[in-house]
Design an enzyme around this catalytic site. Structure first.
Site, PDB file in Angstrom:
ATOM      1  N   VAL A  42     -31.729   5.776 -13.725  1.00 23.61           N
ATOM      2  CA  VAL A  42     -32.470   6.012 -14.959  1.00 23.61           C
ATOM      3  C   VAL A  42     -33.199   4.747 -15.394  1.00 23.61           C
ATOM      4  CG1 VAL A  42     -30.526   5.457 -16.503  1.00 23.61           C
ATOM      5  CG2 VAL A  42     -32.272   7.074 -17.255  1.00 23.61           C
ATOM      6  N   CYS A  43     -34.394   4.930 -15.969  1.00 25.09           N
ATOM      7  CA  CYS A  43     -35.130   3.839 -16.607  1.00 25.09           C
ATOM      8  C   CYS A  43     -35.608   4.386 -17.947  1.00 25.09           C
ATOM      9  CB  CYS A  43     -36.274   3.325 -15.732  1.00 25.09           C
ATOM     10  SG  CYS A  43     -37.579   4.519 -15.420  1.00 25.09           S
ATOM     11  N   LYS A  44     -36.709   3.888 -18.474  1.00 20.00           N
ATOM     12  CA  LYS A  44     -37.174   4.382 -19.768  1.00 20.00           C
ATOM     13  C   LYS A  44     -37.733   5.800 -19.666  1.00 20.00           C
ATOM     14  CE  LYS A  44     -40.110   3.270 -23.724  1.00 20.00           C
ATOM     15  NZ  LYS A  44     -41.013   2.261 -24.309  1.00 20.00           N
ATOM     16  N   GLY A  97     -38.863   7.225 -16.152  1.00 20.37           N
ATOM     17  CA  GLY A  97     -38.735   7.803 -14.821  1.00 20.37           C
ATOM     18  C   GLY A  97     -39.544   7.141 -13.733  1.00 20.37           C
ATOM     19  N   MET A 118     -34.430   7.411 -20.218  1.00 16.27           N
ATOM     20  CA  MET A 118     -33.676   7.212 -21.453  1.00 16.27           C
ATOM     21  C   MET A 118     -34.397   7.792 -22.673  1.00 16.27           C
ATOM     22  SD  MET A 118     -30.748   6.110 -20.645  1.00 16.27           S
ATOM     23  CE  MET A 118     -30.143   5.755 -22.297  1.00 16.27           C
TER      24      MET A 118
END
Length: 112
Positions: free
Chosen positions: A63-65, A67, A91
């Site tokens: 996961v990141c901010k 995708g 996120m």
């Protein structure tokens, strides 16, 4: 980056089963502002050097901010022979879905 395995926040179980690791690849300031309580933090740029810190047999949910970075990390991890899935929406979707967040700053947790 076609054919990358992906999932959505809605499809992730509230409690991750044994052998599943939520890998947060955002930068330190993003992590500190708000992250999933059970997540493991390794910034994207550190993944090659810290690959051995990730359990070899784990199912990595990356996961990141939003995708984008996580998709690149999933492609890298797959080339390294790891099982990895991109969490689409990242996120931002996690927070929008009302999933739990914790902060390292003492402030109200949020996604930046």
């Amino acid at each position: 980056m076609t054919d990358l395995p992906s999932t959505t926040v809605a499809d992730l179980p509230a409690e991750l089963p044994e052998g599943v690791v939520l890998l947060d690849v955002r930068e330190d300031d993003e992590w500190a502002a708000g992250h999933a309580p059970e997540a493991v933090h390794v910034p994207m740029a550190d993944i090659p050097a810290r690959l051995d810190e990730l359990p070899a047999d784990a199912d990595l949910q990356v996961v990141c901010k939003a995708g984008g970075r996580s998709a690149r990390v999933v492609a890298y991890l797959q080339q390294a022979g790891r099982q990895a899935t991109n969490v689409e929406g990242g996120m931002l979707d996690w927070q929008a879905a009302g999933r739990p967040l914790v902060s390292e700053t003492g402030a109200e947790p949020t996604v930046i």
